[in-house]
Write a protein that holds these residues in place. Structure first.
Motif, PDB file in Angstrom:
ATOM      1  N   GLY A 269       0.805  -1.224   0.000  1.00 19.85           N
ATOM      2  CA  GLY A 269       0.000   0.000   0.000  1.00 19.85           C
ATOM      3  C   GLY A 269       0.833   1.267   0.000  1.00 19.85           C
TER       4      GLY A 269
ATOM      5  N   ARG B 124       5.234 -19.850   5.034  1.00 19.52           N
ATOM      6  CA  ARG B 124       4.781 -20.025   6.415  1.00 19.52           C
ATOM      7  C   ARG B 124       4.701 -21.516   6.752  1.00 19.52           C
ATOM      8  NH1 ARG B 124       0.706 -15.612   7.228  1.00 19.52           N
ATOM      9  NH2 ARG B 124       2.465 -14.468   8.099  1.00 19.52           N
TER      10      ARG B 124
ATOM     11  N   CYS C 192      -1.234  -3.067   7.443  1.00 21.62           N
ATOM     12  CA  CYS C 192      -0.685  -2.910   8.805  1.00 21.62           C
ATOM     13  C   CYS C 192      -1.289  -3.912   9.778  1.00 21.62           C
ATOM     14  CB  CYS C 192      -0.893  -1.498   9.329  1.00 21.62           C
ATOM     15  SG  CYS C 192      -0.004  -0.270   8.404  1.00 21.62           S
TER      16      CYS C 192
ATOM     17  N   TYR D 294      -7.646   1.535   2.621  1.00 23.72           N
ATOM     18  CA  TYR D 294      -6.941   0.251   2.751  1.00 23.72           C
ATOM     19  C   TYR D 294      -7.835  -0.808   3.393  1.00 23.72           C
ATOM     20  CZ  TYR D 294      -2.894   2.732   1.156  1.00 23.72           C
ATOM     21  OH  TYR D 294      -2.039   3.469   0.376  1.00 23.72           O
TER      22      TYR D 294
HETATM   23  C1  LIG Z   1      -4.092  -3.656   1.439  1.00 21.00           C
HETATM   24  C2  LIG Z   1      -2.764  -4.034   2.059  1.00 21.00           C
HETATM   25  C3  LIG Z   1      -1.698  -3.141   2.032  1.00 21.00           C
HETATM   26  C4  LIG Z   1      -0.468  -3.518   2.582  1.00 21.00           C
HETATM   27  N1  LIG Z   1       0.590  -2.629   2.528  1.00 21.00           N
HETATM   28  C5  LIG Z   1       1.809  -3.009   3.008  1.00 21.00           C
HETATM   29  C6  LIG Z   1       2.934  -2.132   2.905  1.00 21.00           C
HETATM   30  O1  LIG Z   1       2.843  -1.013   2.378  1.00 21.00           O
HETATM   31  N2  LIG Z   1       4.135  -2.551   3.393  1.00 21.00           N
HETATM   32  C7  LIG Z   1       4.277  -3.792   3.963  1.00 21.00           C
HETATM   33  O2  LIG Z   1       5.391  -4.129   4.387  1.00 21.00           O
HETATM   34  N3  LIG Z   1       3.226  -4.652   4.085  1.00 21.00           N
HETATM   35  C8  LIG Z   1       2.011  -4.284   3.614  1.00 21.00           C
HETATM   36  N4  LIG Z   1       0.939  -5.158   3.709  1.00 21.00           N
HETATM   37  C9  LIG Z   1       1.116  -6.484   4.332  1.00 21.00           C
HETATM   38  C10 LIG Z   1       0.523  -6.529   5.749  1.00 21.00           C
HETATM   39  O3  LIG Z   1       1.341  -5.825   6.643  1.00 21.00           O
HETATM   40  C11 LIG Z   1       0.363  -8.007   6.165  1.00 21.00           C
HETATM   41  O4  LIG Z   1      -0.622  -8.590   5.337  1.00 21.00           O
HETATM   42  C12 LIG Z   1      -0.057  -8.199   7.622  1.00 21.00           C
HETATM   43  O5  LIG Z   1       0.903  -7.704   8.488  1.00 21.00           O
HETATM   44  C13 LIG Z   1      -0.296  -9.702   7.940  1.00 21.00           C
HETATM   45  O6  LIG Z   1       0.832 -10.470   7.705  1.00 21.00           O
HETATM   46  P1  LIG Z   1       0.853 -11.653   6.641  1.00 21.00           P
HETATM   47  O7  LIG Z   1       0.381 -11.103   5.318  1.00 21.00           O
HETATM   48  O8  LIG Z   1       2.294 -12.094   6.565  1.00 21.00           O
HETATM   49  O9  LIG Z   1      -0.064 -12.743   7.112  1.00 21.00           O
HETATM   50  C14 LIG Z   1      -0.300  -4.806   3.173  1.00 21.00           C
HETATM   51  C15 LIG Z   1      -1.391  -5.689   3.186  1.00 21.00           C
HETATM   52  C16 LIG Z   1      -2.598  -5.319   2.627  1.00 21.00           C
HETATM   53  C17 LIG Z   1      -3.727  -6.306   2.623  1.00 21.00           C
END
Ligand SMILES: Cc1cc2nc3c(=O)[nH]c(=O)nc-3n(C[C@H](O)[C@H](O)[C@H](O)COP(=O)(O)O)c2cc1C
Length: 250
Positions: A105, A134, A169, A203
């Motif tokens: 994002g 994972r 986040c 988001y």
């Molecule tokens: C819409 C959306 C935007 C996200 N933006 C970022 C981002 O800008 N930077 C990042 O490091 N992770 C980003 N993430 C990942 C999330 O931080 C992550 O999905 C969440 O911490 C859960 O961890 P997992 O996906 O490993 O299960 C984003 C996830 C989503 C769904």
């Protein structure tokens, strides 16, 4: 294994990749396969024009992955849910191909428009080692099921799985109320996060689309068929009703 069964299994394997082994590269075949897969993604809402392009990471502000998938959409009602729902299918599919993904994002691109459609979000992509995925999903940080799901206890087993959906986040903005043969899906506006406040609805709407996809493959996996009704009903509380599912047990 049916397509959705494989997607279901990937719920437990996927994760957001933040570190990529720079020596690994996606092959042309893999890039073609990604393009082919995107053509088959099931939309949540039929008549929203969505386009994408895959560019090298350097063409964006993204610092991870080899490529970035830039997603563009028409801005119709619930278009953000539609983007989450569609591209989460790609996240799960790429986990099955040992390709690492991170919804990104924060990322910016100079291409704010593509074929007259507005830029929505990017996803970082890169080849990874199978062992980087994972191994024990129960160890990843999520809210307690009782915090996000209230009501008839039989459906808690569904909530136990769908709560592992990724969200911006890790805000996990979804709340579920289970009634007899009905699930109500809400987006809470009571979110504490480092995201700027004005960006949270944007988001978190993508997050709800992702969550709805997780929910549907989990219901299908459990042989529960459903009728979905999309809503967007704000009320005085901090919960916005986003969708209702009428459940039919097979
Ligand atoms: C819409 C959306 C935007 C996200 N933006 C970022 C981002 O800008 N930077 C990042 O490091 N992770 C980003 N993430 C990942 C999330 O931080 C992550 O999905 C969440 O911490 C859960 O961890 P997992 O996906 O490993 O299960 C984003 C996830 C989503 C769904």
């Amino acid at each position: 294994m049916g397509i959705n069964e494989e997607q279901y299994e990937m719920i437990f394997k996927r994760k957001s990749f933040r570190r990529f082994n720079e020596t690994l590269k996606l092959t042309n075949e893999e890039l073609c396969d990604i393009n082919e897969k995107i053509k088959t993604l099931r939309p949540l809402i039929d008549n929203i024009n969505v386009k994408y392009c895959i560019v090298r990471r350097g063409e964006t502000t993204c610092k991870r992955g080899e490529y970035c998938l830039l997603i563009y959409s028409e801005e119709k009602a619930n278009y953000l849910l539609n983007i989450g729902y569609m591209f989460e299918q790609l996240d799960l599919y790429l986990a099955s191909k040992d390709i690492g993904v991170c919804w990104y994002g924060m990322g910016k691109t100079q291409e704010a428009e593509y074929k007259n459609l507005k830029f929505v979000i990017m996803i970082a992509l890169g080849k990874t080692e199978p062992r980087e995925f994972r191994k024990d999903y129960t160890k990843c940080k999520r809210k307690e099921t009782k915090e996000i799901c209230k009501g008839v206890s039989g459906l808690k087993t569904i909530a136990e799985v769908v709560k592992y959906a990724p969200s911006a986040c890790n805000t996990q903005p979804w709340r579920i109320i289970c009634e007899e043969n009905k699930l109500k899906i809400y987006r809470t506006t009571d979110i504490k996060s480092i995201m700027p406040k004005e960006k949270v609805p944007f988001y978190n709407s993508i997050d709800i689309g992702i969550f709805i996809y997780f929910l549907e493959i989990t219901l299908e996996y459990n042989n529960i068929s459903y009728q979905r009704l999309l809503l967007n009903e704000e009320n005085k509380s901090d919960l916005i009703l986003m969708a209702e599912y009428n459940l039919l047990y097979l």
